[in-house]
Design an enzyme around this catalytic site. Sequence first.
Site, PDB file in Angstrom:
ATOM      1  N   HIS A   1      11.016  -3.011   3.247  1.00 12.56           N
ATOM      2  CA  HIS A   1      10.005  -3.348   4.257  1.00 12.56           C
ATOM      3  C   HIS A   1      10.172  -4.794   4.715  1.00 12.56           C
ATOM      4  O   HIS A   1      10.133  -5.082   5.919  1.00 12.56           O
ATOM      5  CB  HIS A   1       8.582  -3.211   3.684  1.00 12.56           C
ATOM      6  CG  HIS A   1       8.158  -1.823   3.377  1.00 12.56           C
ATOM      7  ND1 HIS A   1       7.632  -1.482   2.152  1.00 12.56           N
ATOM      8  CD2 HIS A   1       8.156  -0.689   4.124  1.00 12.56           C
ATOM      9  CE1 HIS A   1       7.314  -0.202   2.164  1.00 12.56           C
ATOM     10  NE2 HIS A   1       7.641   0.311   3.340  1.00 12.56           N
TER      11      HIS A   1
ATOM     12  N   ARG B   1      16.157   4.801   7.091  1.00 15.70           N
ATOM     13  CA  ARG B   1      17.040   4.730   5.929  1.00 15.70           C
ATOM     14  C   ARG B   1      18.127   5.782   5.986  1.00 15.70           C
ATOM     15  O   ARG B   1      19.228   5.572   5.522  1.00 15.70           O
ATOM     16  CB  ARG B   1      16.241   4.931   4.637  1.00 15.70           C
ATOM     17  CG  ARG B   1      15.293   3.801   4.331  1.00 15.70           C
ATOM     18  CD  ARG B   1      14.450   4.160   3.159  1.00 15.70           C
ATOM     19  NE  ARG B   1      13.662   5.337   3.512  1.00 15.70           N
ATOM     20  CZ  ARG B   1      12.601   5.764   2.870  1.00 15.70           C
ATOM     21  NH1 ARG B   1      12.196   5.135   1.804  1.00 15.70           N
ATOM     22  NH2 ARG B   1      11.945   6.820   3.263  1.00 15.70           N
TER      23      ARG B   1
ATOM     24  N   LYS C   1      -1.930  10.661   1.217  1.00 21.02           N
ATOM     25  CA  LYS C   1      -0.856  10.186   0.340  1.00 21.02           C
ATOM     26  C   LYS C   1      -1.370   9.729  -1.017  1.00 21.02           C
ATOM     27  O   LYS C   1      -0.597   9.524  -1.935  1.00 21.02           O
ATOM     28  CB  LYS C   1      -0.088   9.038   1.010  1.00 21.02           C
ATOM     29  CG  LYS C   1       0.852   9.496   2.094  1.00 21.02           C
ATOM     30  CD  LYS C   1       1.763   8.371   2.521  1.00 21.02           C
ATOM     31  CE  LYS C   1       2.808   8.853   3.497  1.00 21.02           C
ATOM     32  NZ  LYS C   1       3.727   7.772   3.880  1.00 21.02           N
TER      33      LYS C   1
ATOM     34  N   SER D   1       8.990   3.430  -1.390  1.00 21.21           N
ATOM     35  CA  SER D   1       7.806   3.061  -2.173  1.00 21.21           C
ATOM     36  C   SER D   1       7.471   4.128  -3.210  1.00 21.21           C
ATOM     37  O   SER D   1       7.117   3.813  -4.346  1.00 21.21           O
ATOM     38  CB  SER D   1       6.602   2.835  -1.260  1.00 21.21           C
ATOM     39  OG  SER D   1       6.791   1.708  -0.452  1.00 21.21           O
TER      40      SER D   1
END
Length: 166
Positions: free
Chosen positions: A18, A96, A42, A134
């Site tokens: 990030h 990514r 989440k 994460s």
Amino acid sequence: MTRTGLYPGTFDPVTLGHLDIIRRACTLVDKLVLGVAINRDKGPLFTLEERTAMIEAECESIAQETGTEIVAVPFETLLIHFAEEVGAQVIIRGLRAVSDFEYEFQMVGMNRAMNDRVETVFLMADAHHQAIASKLVKEIARLGGDVSGFVTPAVEAALLDRFGRG
């Protein structure tokens, strides 16, 4: 006119990946809004307040280095509506892998259908950070692994503290 960008995410927690995207986004805009998403689905490890404070602290030095104004703002609305609210001309997204692109491609199409004046810019993750997610960082920390290569020392300390290893 100030060029304003929006980089949204849950940042649970903020990773070196990030921070790399944030640093690079600062070369494109004068002001960067970090949209800290309130995403109840989440089930974040850190509270909204903790995530916002964490990313603000991690970005102080980036703002000083780049001369870019960086602000963290929580949001729980459609991304395009939030972009309009903060006056962003561009949404910054980090990629990514190809799987990221498929999802993001759909999001761009929907956002442009709602407001074609807001562009989306994709920044490819640096090769050193492509594997960092994460979700995986939290799992490694929860199971007692070393996350020092994925997060800053302050974020590592917060993770260790959260999992009772601090």
